[in-house]
Design a protein around this motif. Structure first.
Motif, PDB file in Angstrom:
ATOM      1  N   LEU A 179      85.350 -31.066   4.770  1.00  0.00           N
ATOM      2  CA  LEU A 179      84.158 -31.229   3.934  1.00  0.00           C
ATOM      3  C   LEU A 179      83.127 -30.137   4.243  1.00  0.00           C
ATOM      4  O   LEU A 179      82.408 -29.662   3.354  1.00  0.00           O
ATOM      5  CB  LEU A 179      83.561 -32.623   4.169  1.00  0.00           C
ATOM      6  CG  LEU A 179      82.389 -33.071   3.304  1.00  0.00           C
ATOM      7  CD1 LEU A 179      82.711 -32.950   1.815  1.00  0.00           C
ATOM      8  CD2 LEU A 179      81.979 -34.488   3.639  1.00  0.00           C
ATOM      9  N   SER A 180      83.079 -29.720   5.501  1.00  0.00           N
ATOM     10  CA  SER A 180      82.097 -28.703   5.920  1.00  0.00           C
ATOM     11  C   SER A 180      82.324 -27.355   5.232  1.00  0.00           C
ATOM     12  O   SER A 180      81.402 -26.551   5.107  1.00  0.00           O
ATOM     13  CB  SER A 180      82.144 -28.516   7.437  1.00  0.00           C
ATOM     14  OG  SER A 180      83.483 -28.281   7.847  1.00  0.00           O
ATOM     15  N   LYS A 181      83.535 -27.133   4.735  1.00  0.00           N
ATOM     16  CA  LYS A 181      83.813 -25.887   4.008  1.00  0.00           C
ATOM     17  C   LYS A 181      82.976 -25.820   2.725  1.00  0.00           C
ATOM     18  O   LYS A 181      82.544 -24.756   2.291  1.00  0.00           O
ATOM     19  CB  LYS A 181      85.311 -25.810   3.678  1.00  0.00           C
ATOM     20  CG  LYS A 181      85.706 -24.579   2.883  1.00  0.00           C
ATOM     21  CD  LYS A 181      87.209 -24.518   2.646  1.00  0.00           C
ATOM     22  CE  LYS A 181      87.563 -23.337   1.744  1.00  0.00           C
ATOM     23  NZ  LYS A 181      89.012 -23.238   1.504  1.00  0.00           N
ATOM     24  N   TYR A 182      82.773 -26.982   2.104  1.00  0.00           N
ATOM     25  CA  TYR A 182      82.044 -27.047   0.828  1.00  0.00           C
ATOM     26  C   TYR A 182      80.583 -27.442   1.020  1.00  0.00           C
ATOM     27  O   TYR A 182      79.726 -27.086   0.212  1.00  0.00           O
ATOM     28  CB  TYR A 182      82.752 -28.025  -0.115  1.00  0.00           C
ATOM     29  CG  TYR A 182      84.188 -27.617  -0.334  1.00  0.00           C
ATOM     30  CD1 TYR A 182      84.510 -26.611  -1.240  1.00  0.00           C
ATOM     31  CD2 TYR A 182      85.218 -28.172   0.430  1.00  0.00           C
ATOM     32  CE1 TYR A 182      85.823 -26.174  -1.401  1.00  0.00           C
ATOM     33  CE2 TYR A 182      86.531 -27.750   0.274  1.00  0.00           C
ATOM     34  CZ  TYR A 182      86.827 -26.751  -0.641  1.00  0.00           C
ATOM     35  OH  TYR A 182      88.119 -26.320  -0.780  1.00  0.00           O
ATOM     36  N   PHE A 183      80.323 -28.195   2.071  1.00  0.00           N
ATOM     37  CA  PHE A 183      78.955 -28.632   2.379  1.00  0.00           C
ATOM     38  C   PHE A 183      78.655 -28.315   3.838  1.00  0.00           C
ATOM     39  O   PHE A 183      78.725 -29.190   4.687  1.00  0.00           O
ATOM     40  CB  PHE A 183      78.784 -30.137   2.101  1.00  0.00           C
ATOM     41  CG  PHE A 183      78.911 -30.501   0.660  1.00  0.00           C
ATOM     42  CD1 PHE A 183      77.851 -30.326  -0.216  1.00  0.00           C
ATOM     43  CD2 PHE A 183      80.103 -31.004   0.164  1.00  0.00           C
ATOM     44  CE1 PHE A 183      77.969 -30.648  -1.570  1.00  0.00           C
ATOM     45  CE2 PHE A 183      80.231 -31.320  -1.194  1.00  0.00           C
ATOM     46  CZ  PHE A 183      79.162 -31.139  -2.049  1.00  0.00           C
TER      47      PHE A 183
ATOM     48  N   GLY B 197      77.013 -28.025   7.234  1.00  0.00           N
ATOM     49  CA  GLY B 197      75.938 -28.838   7.797  1.00  0.00           C
ATOM     50  C   GLY B 197      76.027 -30.305   7.443  1.00  0.00           C
ATOM     51  O   GLY B 197      75.189 -31.100   7.868  1.00  0.00           O
ATOM     52  N   TYR B 198      77.048 -30.706   6.644  1.00  0.00           N
ATOM     53  CA  TYR B 198      77.199 -32.136   6.338  1.00  0.00           C
ATOM     54  C   TYR B 198      77.526 -32.857   7.651  1.00  0.00           C
ATOM     55  O   TYR B 198      78.416 -32.427   8.387  1.00  0.00           O
ATOM     56  CB  TYR B 198      78.319 -32.368   5.319  1.00  0.00           C
ATOM     57  CG  TYR B 198      78.327 -33.764   4.746  1.00  0.00           C
ATOM     58  CD1 TYR B 198      77.719 -34.044   3.530  1.00  0.00           C
ATOM     59  CD2 TYR B 198      78.910 -34.832   5.444  1.00  0.00           C
ATOM     60  CE1 TYR B 198      77.692 -35.324   3.009  1.00  0.00           C
ATOM     61  CE2 TYR B 198      78.890 -36.127   4.934  1.00  0.00           C
ATOM     62  CZ  TYR B 198      78.276 -36.367   3.722  1.00  0.00           C
ATOM     63  OH  TYR B 198      78.242 -37.641   3.212  1.00  0.00           O
ATOM     64  N   PRO B 199      76.811 -33.955   7.959  1.00  0.00           N
ATOM     65  CA  PRO B 199      77.062 -34.639   9.238  1.00  0.00           C
ATOM     66  C   PRO B 199      78.548 -35.008   9.413  1.00  0.00           C
ATOM     67  O   PRO B 199      79.145 -35.606   8.515  1.00  0.00           O
ATOM     68  CB  PRO B 199      76.199 -35.903   9.142  1.00  0.00           C
ATOM     69  CG  PRO B 199      75.128 -35.559   8.165  1.00  0.00           C
ATOM     70  CD  PRO B 199      75.742 -34.600   7.182  1.00  0.00           C
ATOM     71  N   LYS B 200      79.121 -34.602  10.532  1.00  0.00           N
ATOM     72  CA  LYS B 200      80.543 -34.838  10.859  1.00  0.00           C
ATOM     73  C   LYS B 200      81.497 -34.237   9.817  1.00  0.00           C
ATOM     74  O   LYS B 200      82.651 -34.656   9.693  1.00  0.00           O
ATOM     75  CB  LYS B 200      80.835 -36.343  11.020  1.00  0.00           C
ATOM     76  CG  LYS B 200      79.951 -37.045  12.053  1.00  0.00           C
ATOM     77  CD  LYS B 200      80.779 -37.776  13.096  1.00  0.00           C
ATOM     78  CE  LYS B 200      79.977 -38.162  14.316  1.00  0.00           C
ATOM     79  NZ  LYS B 200      79.282 -39.433  14.223  1.00  0.00           N
ATOM     80  N   GLY B 201      80.977 -33.284   9.044  1.00  0.00           N
ATOM     81  CA  GLY B 201      81.781 -32.662   7.980  1.00  0.00           C
ATOM     82  C   GLY B 201      83.031 -31.959   8.477  1.00  0.00           C
ATOM     83  O   GLY B 201      83.983 -31.762   7.711  1.00  0.00           O
ATOM     84  N   ASP B 202      83.058 -31.608   9.792  1.00  0.00           N
ATOM     85  CA  ASP B 202      84.251 -30.961  10.361  1.00  0.00           C
ATOM     86  C   ASP B 202      85.388 -31.943  10.563  1.00  0.00           C
ATOM     87  O   ASP B 202      86.536 -31.540  10.735  1.00  0.00           O
ATOM     88  CB  ASP B 202      83.910 -30.321  11.724  1.00  0.00           C
ATOM     89  CG  ASP B 202      83.076 -29.065  11.548  1.00  0.00           C
ATOM     90  OD1 ASP B 202      83.087 -28.504  10.430  1.00  0.00           O
ATOM     91  OD2 ASP B 202      82.405 -28.646  12.517  1.00  0.00           O
ATOM     92  N   SER B 203      85.064 -33.243  10.588  1.00  0.00           N
ATOM     93  CA  SER B 203      86.129 -34.225  10.858  1.00  0.00           C
ATOM     94  C   SER B 203      86.561 -34.972   9.589  1.00  0.00           C
ATOM     95  O   SER B 203      87.433 -35.817   9.614  1.00  0.00           O
ATOM     96  CB  SER B 203      85.671 -35.216  11.928  1.00  0.00           C
ATOM     97  OG  SER B 203      84.507 -35.880  11.499  1.00  0.00           O
TER      98      SER B 203
END
Length: 308
Positions: A86-90, A92-98
């Motif tokens: 998710l962090s690829k598209y957003f 800084g999204y909280p826990k977006g790396d997981s």
């Protein structure tokens, strides 16, 4: 299937309709042949107009099948991968790396569902919204569990899929669905902004509809239900959708099979997978203010039941 079976189906639905237990349109097909395609009850209690097979309804959560399919189409075009974070598209999204796109598709992300916010559902759903406002409803809420660990239905996850579709396809979500699905399949009675639909086939949604009382429901704005539930359609259009899945004309067979493989809680990518009489079923239900919908198909004998 014999004529008496069709008559029985019709009798059953007519009886329910007379008891105010079913009000809508139905399509039943078996082995590629349409057995029943008919409307029951009232389109509008105000003027006593009745339902027929052309009636247009909000399909609520069945929208998720279309959202998931566009994601798979973009994957086939190598524009994204369901393993993407998710962090690829957003950033800084909280826990977006997981959290992955697959977690979003399968309701295993743990992201809080904005439809669980009673104040928002009561007061805001009829008003136009936007990405920033919608994401503010769930982005900073703690995850319900570690991504992938459990299953919990999340409309927020499907909102994020719609925003990813926009960013990757470089077009509005609605346009992407039209381009990849509605237009090639000739789904001319399907769209997104039910509030502003001015077709004479538009159904009126009710919270309650009985002989004594009818309570029309407000229409949820399409920017609020969006890629989690904004689509409206007809039984005939959804039958075209069913046929396209039978012949793999929108996405490849391998993509469809992946989407229809349960990950947790009998759920794949926008599909609920179950069995009836020992045969595998694929489908989805939908509920949105004033409307309940269901579409279930048995692939083995090409049976499809659509209730709007």
């Amino acid at each position: 299937v014999f004529a008496q079976d069709v008559a029985k189906l019709d009798e059953l639905l007519s009886t329910w309709s007379n008891q105010y237990k079913f009000n809508g349109s139905v399509l039943v097909s078996h082995k590629g042949k349409v057995l029943l395609d008919k409307g029951y009850g009232l389109r509008n209690a105000g003027d006593n107009s009745t339902n027929d097979q052309n009636r247009i309804y909000q399909i609520g959560t069945i929208t998720k099948q279309f959202t998931a399919t566009v994601i798979l189409k973009l994957q086939e075009e190598k524009k994204l991968n369901v393993a993407d974070k998710l962090s690829k598209y957003f950033p800084g999204y909280p826990k977006g790396d997981s959290i992955t796109i697959e977690h979003l598709l399968t309701h295993t992300s743990g992201i809080y569902s904005y439809t669980n916010d009673p104040a928002f559902m009561q007061n805001e759903v009829t008003k136009p919204s936007n990405r920033e406002k919608m994401m503010a409803l769930f982005k900073d809420k703690p995850l319900n569990f570690s991504p992938g660990a459990q299953w919990d239905y999340s409309n927020s996850a499907y909102m994020l899929l719609g925003y990813i579709i926009e960013d990757v396809s470089k077009m509005p979500y609605e346009k992407a669905v039209r381009r990849y699905i509605f237009t090639p399949l000739g789904m001319t009675h399907s769209g997104f902004d039910f509030t502003h639909l001015s077709s004479r086939d538009k159904a009126t949604g009710y919270f309650r509809l009985t002989k004594e009382k009818n309570e029309p429901a407000p229409i949820v704005d399409s920017s609020v239900s969006y890629s989690a539930g904004a689509i409206y359609s007809s039984t005939g259009d959804l039958y075209k959708w069913h046929q396209s899945l039978q012949n793999n004309s929108v996405i490849k067979k391998a993509s469809k099979e992946k989407a229809q493989t349960p990950v947790k809680n009998k759920y794949g990518y926008g599909w609920a997978i179950d069995t009836v009489a020992g045969k595998k079923t694929f489908g989805h239900g939908g509920g949105i203010h004033g409307f309940n919908t269901n579409m279930v198909c048995i692939e083995d004998d090409n049976t499809c039941v659509i209730l709007l």
